[in-house]
Design a protein around this motif. Structure first.
Motif, PDB file in Angstrom:
ATOM      1  N   GLN A  36       0.827  -1.206   0.000  1.00  0.00           N
ATOM      2  CA  GLN A  36       0.000   0.000   0.000  1.00  0.00           C
ATOM      3  C   GLN A  36       0.861   1.256   0.000  1.00  0.00           C
ATOM      4  OE1 GLN A  36      -3.540   0.098  -0.176  1.00  0.00           O
ATOM      5  NE2 GLN A  36      -3.055  -2.016  -0.780  1.00  0.00           N
ATOM      6  N   PHE A  37       1.997   1.212   0.682  1.00  0.00           N
ATOM      7  CA  PHE A  37       2.917   2.347   0.628  1.00  0.00           C
ATOM      8  C   PHE A  37       3.400   2.581  -0.798  1.00  0.00           C
ATOM      9  CE2 PHE A  37       7.392   3.587   0.391  1.00  0.00           C
ATOM     10  CZ  PHE A  37       7.354   4.833   0.989  1.00  0.00           C
ATOM     11  N   CYS A  38       3.743   1.515  -1.495  1.00  0.00           N
ATOM     12  CA  CYS A  38       4.233   1.659  -2.876  1.00  0.00           C
ATOM     13  C   CYS A  38       3.144   2.212  -3.792  1.00  0.00           C
ATOM     14  CB  CYS A  38       4.728   0.313  -3.390  1.00  0.00           C
ATOM     15  SG  CYS A  38       6.204  -0.309  -2.548  1.00  0.00           S
ATOM     16  N   LEU A  39       1.927   1.761  -3.628  1.00  0.00           N
ATOM     17  CA  LEU A  39       0.843   2.270  -4.466  1.00  0.00           C
ATOM     18  C   LEU A  39       0.574   3.740  -4.173  1.00  0.00           C
ATOM     19  CD1 LEU A  39      -1.682  -0.719  -4.444  1.00  0.00           C
ATOM     20  CD2 LEU A  39      -0.161   0.001  -6.291  1.00  0.00           C
ATOM     21  N   HIS A  40       0.623   4.132  -2.902  1.00  0.00           N
ATOM     22  CA  HIS A  40       0.467   5.557  -2.577  1.00  0.00           C
ATOM     23  C   HIS A  40       1.613   6.376  -3.151  1.00  0.00           C
ATOM     24  CE1 HIS A  40      -3.054   6.151  -0.001  1.00  0.00           C
ATOM     25  NE2 HIS A  40      -2.862   4.914   0.437  1.00  0.00           N
ATOM     26  N   SER A  41       2.813   5.812  -3.149  1.00  0.00           N
ATOM     27  CA  SER A  41       3.967   6.547  -3.676  1.00  0.00           C
ATOM     28  C   SER A  41       3.814   6.843  -5.163  1.00  0.00           C
ATOM     29  CB  SER A  41       5.250   5.742  -3.434  1.00  0.00           C
ATOM     30  OG  SER A  41       5.467   5.527  -2.065  1.00  0.00           O
TER      31      SER A  41
ATOM     32  N   ARG B 160      19.581   1.959   2.016  1.00  0.00           N
ATOM     33  CA  ARG B 160      20.098   2.747   0.898  1.00  0.00           C
ATOM     34  C   ARG B 160      18.966   3.043  -0.098  1.00  0.00           C
ATOM     35  NH1 ARG B 160      25.652   2.764   0.080  1.00  0.00           N
ATOM     36  NH2 ARG B 160      25.291   3.007  -2.142  1.00  0.00           N
ATOM     37  N   PRO B 161      18.979   4.210  -0.718  1.00  0.00           N
ATOM     38  CA  PRO B 161      17.881   4.563  -1.624  1.00  0.00           C
ATOM     39  C   PRO B 161      17.687   3.572  -2.767  1.00  0.00           C
ATOM     40  CG  PRO B 161      19.178   6.507  -1.079  1.00  0.00           C
ATOM     41  CD  PRO B 161      19.906   5.337  -0.507  1.00  0.00           C
ATOM     42  N   ASN B 162      18.784   3.098  -3.378  1.00  0.00           N
ATOM     43  CA  ASN B 162      18.611   2.177  -4.503  1.00  0.00           C
ATOM     44  C   ASN B 162      18.053   0.838  -4.046  1.00  0.00           C
ATOM     45  OD1 ASN B 162      21.367   1.981  -3.335  1.00  0.00           O
ATOM     46  ND2 ASN B 162      21.537   0.241  -4.710  1.00  0.00           N
ATOM     47  N   ASP B 163      18.412   0.395  -2.807  1.00  0.00           N
ATOM     48  CA  ASP B 163      17.830  -0.839  -2.282  1.00  0.00           C
ATOM     49  C   ASP B 163      16.334  -0.668  -2.031  1.00  0.00           C
ATOM     50  OD1 ASP B 163      20.301  -2.000  -2.367  1.00  0.00           O
ATOM     51  OD2 ASP B 163      20.773  -1.601  -0.269  1.00  0.00           O
ATOM     52  N   LEU B 164      15.963   0.482  -1.519  1.00  0.00           N
ATOM     53  CA  LEU B 164      14.537   0.752  -1.295  1.00  0.00           C
ATOM     54  C   LEU B 164      13.775   0.796  -2.605  1.00  0.00           C
ATOM     55  CD1 LEU B 164      12.059   1.650   0.355  1.00  0.00           C
ATOM     56  CD2 LEU B 164      12.939   3.998   0.215  1.00  0.00           C
ATOM     57  N   LEU B 165      14.293   1.531  -3.581  1.00  0.00           N
ATOM     58  CA  LEU B 165      13.584   1.676  -4.849  1.00  0.00           C
ATOM     59  C   LEU B 165      13.519   0.363  -5.616  1.00  0.00           C
ATOM     60  CD1 LEU B 165      12.263   4.267  -6.047  1.00  0.00           C
ATOM     61  CD2 LEU B 165      13.767   4.687  -4.107  1.00  0.00           C
ATOM     62  N   GLU B 166      14.538  -0.477  -5.497  1.00  0.00           N
ATOM     63  CA  GLU B 166      14.478  -1.784  -6.149  1.00  0.00           C
ATOM     64  C   GLU B 166      13.283  -2.588  -5.651  1.00  0.00           C
ATOM     65  OE1 GLU B 166      18.158  -3.753  -5.552  1.00  0.00           O
ATOM     66  OE2 GLU B 166      19.264  -2.583  -7.029  1.00  0.00           O
ATOM     67  N   GLN B 167      13.116  -2.609  -4.330  1.00  0.00           N
ATOM     68  CA  GLN B 167      11.998  -3.351  -3.765  1.00  0.00           C
ATOM     69  C   GLN B 167      10.677  -2.652  -4.046  1.00  0.00           C
ATOM     70  OE1 GLN B 167      12.843  -5.120   0.231  1.00  0.00           O
ATOM     71  NE2 GLN B 167      14.772  -3.984   0.090  1.00  0.00           N
ATOM     72  N   MET B 168      10.686  -1.340  -4.119  1.00  0.00           N
ATOM     73  CA  MET B 168       9.462  -0.604  -4.452  1.00  0.00           C
ATOM     74  C   MET B 168       9.011  -0.892  -5.878  1.00  0.00           C
ATOM     75  SD  MET B 168       9.797   3.155  -2.680  1.00  0.00           S
ATOM     76  CE  MET B 168       8.268   3.651  -3.485  1.00  0.00           C
ATOM     77  N   VAL B 169       9.972  -0.967  -6.806  1.00  0.00           N
ATOM     78  CA  VAL B 169       9.617  -1.232  -8.204  1.00  0.00           C
ATOM     79  C   VAL B 169       8.964  -2.604  -8.327  1.00  0.00           C
ATOM     80  CG1 VAL B 169      10.585  -1.680 -10.483  1.00  0.00           C
ATOM     81  CG2 VAL B 169      11.332   0.320  -9.199  1.00  0.00           C
ATOM     82  N   CYS B 170       9.582  -3.618  -7.732  1.00  0.00           N
ATOM     83  CA  CYS B 170       9.004  -4.973  -7.794  1.00  0.00           C
ATOM     84  C   CYS B 170       7.621  -5.005  -7.166  1.00  0.00           C
ATOM     85  CB  CYS B 170       9.924  -5.971  -7.102  1.00  0.00           C
ATOM     86  SG  CYS B 170      11.504  -6.247  -7.939  1.00  0.00           S
ATOM     87  N   THR B 171       7.496  -4.401  -6.004  1.00  0.00           N
ATOM     88  CA  THR B 171       6.210  -4.425  -5.299  1.00  0.00           C
ATOM     89  C   THR B 171       5.162  -3.608  -6.034  1.00  0.00           C
ATOM     90  OG1 THR B 171       7.351  -4.723  -3.198  1.00  0.00           O
ATOM     91  CG2 THR B 171       5.101  -3.920  -3.109  1.00  0.00           C
TER      92      THR B 171
END
Length: 965
Positions: free
Chosen positions: A415-420, A746-757
């Motif tokens: 849900q955080f990723c969808l809100h983002s 790290r930002p890239n680690d966060l965004l990697e998981q955000m993209v997949c999710t």
């Protein structure tokens, strides 16, 4: 005089003789004759080639018809250039269908099949001079007559907007057909708006003008086609338009969007955006079959009318922006997330993107906007809103969802990723701000021991999800354990002025039940009715079982020895109860099952850490674990479960030996010497145990080998009950470690998981769409998940860079996602509109899918593509009423003509186009043409035909007349 006359006559004779001697053939001498000869040569060549050869020579297929082609040739006459086109069919059908939608305009107007069109090569493409048009048509007619061709020929005349033509056709040696078509582009006379006036217009072409048409009967054939279209949806209701979270606080996803009802309010994506309904409207074609009328009677029962449902470019929207890439949807926002992912490699921490000390922050501030604090608060409230029950984490999941290492749709991180995606147009600064506030909110829940919303608190860690989701699940479990400890502590000190005896009683009870005072271990405690319910208690929530351990506790009470014949010299501690009728090998004592700690919950990185430890330390890793069994210090590695089980077993069975532990822990490694097989649980029968004690048997080969590590551990393991062992899971320590991980990610680690999710959650949201039994759509969704799994797999390696090729692969994945999202919007719209007639929606979508599939490779950044889709579907009887009900009476606030003038209404809707064909025939042997008609033509021929098309503001008339020359 005579001589003079003779001289003059002789001179004339000589002049005539000289003129005769200089005679030239003027047949091809003039330019006009050469022009006719050139036309004739081209026509003869086309006749000789035939359709197959013309195709090989480059004949062009018309877009409006799959069976109509044209060949063209250029020629000149004086200073003008002309283009002559020959229209022909490949498959020549024997019967001419009047209302065939694939007919060319001239075929429909005049009822012809093959024909020629000759027009000047000019800007207008028409002949503006009437004498020139007649001369041009005469030249073509002479050329066609010379080559014995029966092709009709047409010349465009007048203004191009009038679609005016004149034409001629040689029908043999007797008859000739002449054609003429013109249009009224201004207000149509009222008389010609009605069928009666149009009927009189046709009759006036062959009846005497002085006759009263109403008093005479004329045999006229009549057929009509009425085209209706539903009113288009208001543009204001199509989309919300802009980024909803970056405008007004009342429009953020998940909040109130006003009282206006959208077409997709009950669709799964409506929580995040409102999609434009690409199905703009429907058209209905009503055809009146050809009938013979003898008066002005045009009353036809509606039940006998054949209906056709059709949809053309208006059906999916005549506006070209309906298919442009600027549509708001998951695909457009995922593309923005990819841009943020690329920028995430530029900083070490998420705070760097919002810090004023960051050198690049000025550029970020100018180009990327952060929503207001009010919107941030509302997003956080929506994220951490705790419902009465936990959401269904399997909701919307496709069977291939778990192949994508993201988070379940209803989970907190998903849900955080969808809100983002919709927060601040998904730029990296907005994501950083939202993430910092998100982690801060999670820490509040941890410090206040409040249940973490949208996260399960039981079960094992789902290692198929992303690491952040695993960490949040572990944190939710740690919070729940801390809450349980707090509640138990409050229960103990809640009474007023507790006496020392009460406190001591509580502490003793915790110790007897196997609970540590600090509550950091995780034990299962039997209730007062243990002897009766121990089976269900132990198997459901209790001991960690090995092999067929469940059956070890299914013995009946009468099968168990009532008392031990030899009392133990040591104190038994941490015992759950007797293990059926099993006896110890070295003493006639019943075997007791110990309390044991549950298997520790571990996330993916903890498993990797343990694996690396085993690889690095080998057998010494198990020996090292003894140091922490009685200690509460923070260990670096997770200890082996067998070590803890051995210690607990020794405490519950002080006289036990290593073989006893193996019989309880791993029955498969104990072999009976008497050759009798154990029961299904691996335990000898009760009668055998009573008669033959001690049990005879031996260890398996792997357990009896010299230097066996398990025996060494057994010899060194202390007798420590589970309540005194170091807990395998320290919720306080693990919770702090998780918070540290989230805060320093790290930002890239966060965004990697955000993209997949985000990809997985967006696809799972769309997967909830109800589109009926549209097989093509279901297949496309399956392909989407497979494609996403393949493209997103490199993100799990955690070794990408900002210029990696994976970034471009992700952009291409967004293009694929965009096309599937559009197809799903069309499928959902069709299914909703034809819920009671699924055959219609399936047929329409099937044709549209075949039409749209070749265009799916084009991305949103490419130029706009005209999406013109045309198909027709014959309605069945039970579907007609359903379709007619879709034409709701127009309301006052809709764009609608208040004055209806044409009639032929359908639920208050006037036809947008009315097409009529009048025709009359005459028997040659008994009519006007009889005296000069050979016997070969003793048949009925169509003498007059009039095609009428138009509305109240536009009227086109095409007339063809057959005469005997």
């Amino acid at each position: 005089m005579a001589s003079t006359s003779k001289v003059d006559s002789s001179v004339d004779d000589e002049a005539e003789e000289e003129e005769f001697e200089r005679f030239d053939d003027f047949t091809l001498a003039s330019s006009w004759e050469r022009f006719i000869s050139e036309i004739e040569a081209i026509c003869r060549q086309w006749l000789a080639d035939g359709s197959k050869n013309l195709l090989e020579k480059g004949a062009i297929q018309l877009d409006s018809s799959k069976n109509l082609y044209k060949a063209k040739s250029e020629l000149k006459y004086f200073m003008k250039s002309y283009c002559m086109e020959y229209y022909f069919e490949i498959k020549k059908s024997g019967e001419f269908t009047v209302w065939d939608c694939t007919l060319h305009d001239l075929q429909l107007c005049f009822g012809v099949k093959e024909f020629l069109v000759i027009a000047p090569q000019s800007a207008s493409g028409v002949v503006l001079d009437a004498p020139e048009a007649s001369k041009l048509l005469s030249a073509v007619a002479i050329a066609l007559s010379n080559c014995s061709s029966l092709w009709p020929a047409f010349v465009p005349v007048h203004d191009p907007s009038r679609d005016a033509f004149i034409g001629i056709q040689n029908m043999g040696t007797i008859f000739t057909r002449r054609f003429e078509a013109d249009r009224i582009c201004s207000q149509v006379p009222v008389k010609l708006m009605h069928l009666e006036g149009l009927y009189e217009l046709f009759v006036s072409k062959f009846a005497y003008s002085t006759l009263d048409f109403s008093m005479h009967v004329f045999k006229v054939r009549f057929t009509m086609k009425l085209t209706y279209k539903t009113l288009p949806y208001d543009d204001d209701d199509d989309t919300r338009g802009e980024d909803v979270e970056n405008t007004e606080p009342t429009d953020f996803p998940g909040g109130e969007s006003g009282n206006r009802t959208q077409w997709d309010d009950d669709c799964p994506w409506s929580e995040w955006y409102s999609a434009e309904d690409l199905v703009k409207g429907f058209g209905l074609v009503v055809i009146w079959s050809e009938k013979k009328v003898e008066a002005v009677v045009f009353v036809v029962e509606s039940k006998k009318m054949p209906f056709q449902l059709f949809h053309d470019n208006y059906f999916f929207g005549s506006r070209s922006d309906s298919w442009k890439g600027n549509r708001i949807g998951f695909a457009s926002q995922l593309l923005l997330l990819i841009d943020a992912f690329k920028m995430s490699f530029e900083a070490q921490f998420m705070e760097d993107f919002v810090s004023v000390e960051n050198p690049g922050s000025d550029n970020l501030k100018s180009s990327m906007v952060i929503p207001s604090p009010t919107i941030i608060d509302r997003v956080l409230k929506d994220l951490f809103h705790e419902g009465v029950q936990l959401p269904d984490f399997a909701k919307g999941q496709h069977r291939s969802s778990r192949s994508i290492k993201g988070a379940p749709l209803e989970s907190l991180f998903a849900q955080f990723c969808l809100h983002s995606l919709w927060f601040g147009n998904c730029n990296i600064r907005a994501i950083a701000v939202l993430w910092i506030e998100f982690v801060r909110e999670i820490r509040w829940y941890w410090e206040e021991s409040q249940p973490l919303p949208k996260m399960p608190v039981n079960g094992s860690i789902d290692l198929s999800t992303c690491l952040i989701n695993q960490k949040l699940q572990m944190l939710a479990i740690c919070i729940e354990k801390m809450r349980e400890l707090n509640e138990e502590f409050q229960d103990c000190i809640g009474s007023n002025d507790p006496s020392p005896a009460d406190i001591k009683h509580v502490l003793m009870k915790w110790q007897e039940d196997g609970q540590a005072v600090d509550g950091s271990n995780n034990l299962r405690i039997p209730d007062e009715n243990f002897d009766r319910n121990c089976d269900s208690q132990l198997t459901a929530d209790g001991l960690r079982e090995s092999g067929n351990a469940v059956q070890r506790y299914t013995m009946k009470p009468q099968d168990v020895a009532s008392v031990d014949k030899k009392p133990s010299d040591f104190v038994r501690r941490g015992s759950v109860g007797k293990v059926g009728s099993m006896m110890l090998l070295k003493s006639y004592q019943s075997m007791h099952a110990p309390f044991t700690q549950d298997a520790p919950l571990m996330t993916e990185d903890m498993h990797e850490e343990r694996l690396h430890a085993v690889e690095a330390f080998g057998n010494s890793f198990l020996r090292w674990s003894f140091k922490g069994i009685l200690s509460n210090s923070n260990g670096k590695f997770v200890t082996c479960l067998a070590v803890y089980d051995m210690s607990a077993f020794k405490a519950a069975n002080p006289d036990a030996v290593f073989e006893d532990f193996i019989r309880w822990h791993s029955p498969g490694d104990w072999l009976n010497d008497d050759g009798k097989e154990n029961g299904p649980s691996g335990i000898p029968a009760v009668e055998d145990l009573k008669e033959n004690w001690p049990p005879r048997g031996r260890l398996s080969q792997r357990m009896s080998e010299h230097g066996n590590l398990w025996r060494k551990i057994w010899n060194e393991a202390p007798a420590v009950q589970a309540s005194e062992q170091k807990p395998l899971l320290d919720p306080n320590r693990e919770g702090e470690k998780i918070l540290h991980y989230l805060e320093t990610l790290r930002p890239n680690d966060l965004l990697e998981q955000m993209v997949c999710t985000a990809f997985r959650a967006s696809a799972d949201t769309l997967n909830q769409t109800n589109f009926g039994a549209l097989k093509q759509m279901a297949m496309k969704m399956d392909q989407l998940y497979i494609t996403m799994s393949s493209v997103l797999k490199p993100l799990q390696a955690n070794n990408l860079s900002g210029d990696s090729e994976t970034i471009e692969d992700l952009r291409r994945l967004c293009v694929v996602f965009e096309h599937v999202e559009k197809l799903l919007t069309v499928a959902a719209s069709l299914h909703r509109k034809f819920l009671q007639a699924p055959r219609i929606s399936e047929a329409i979508f099937s044709d549209f899918y075949d039409f749209y599939l070749p265009k799916m490779g084009r991305g949103s950044g490419q130029e706009d593509v005209q999406m013109e889709f045309d198909m027709k579907l014959q309605l069945r009887n039970h579907e007609r009423q359903l379709v007619s009900n879709m034409f709701m009476p127009p309301t006052a606030n809709q764009s609608w003509r208040k004055v209806l003038s044409m009639g032929n209404l359908l639920n208050g809707h006037e036809p947008i186009l009315r097409e009529i064909i009048f025709s009359s025939s005459d028997h040659v042997n008994g009519g006007h043409y009889a005296p000069s008609t050979p016997r070969a033509y003793q048949q009925e021929i169509e003498t007059y035909r009039m095609y009428i098309c138009g509305t109240s503001n536009d009227l086109r008339v095409a007339l063809s007349v057959t005469s005997c020359d």
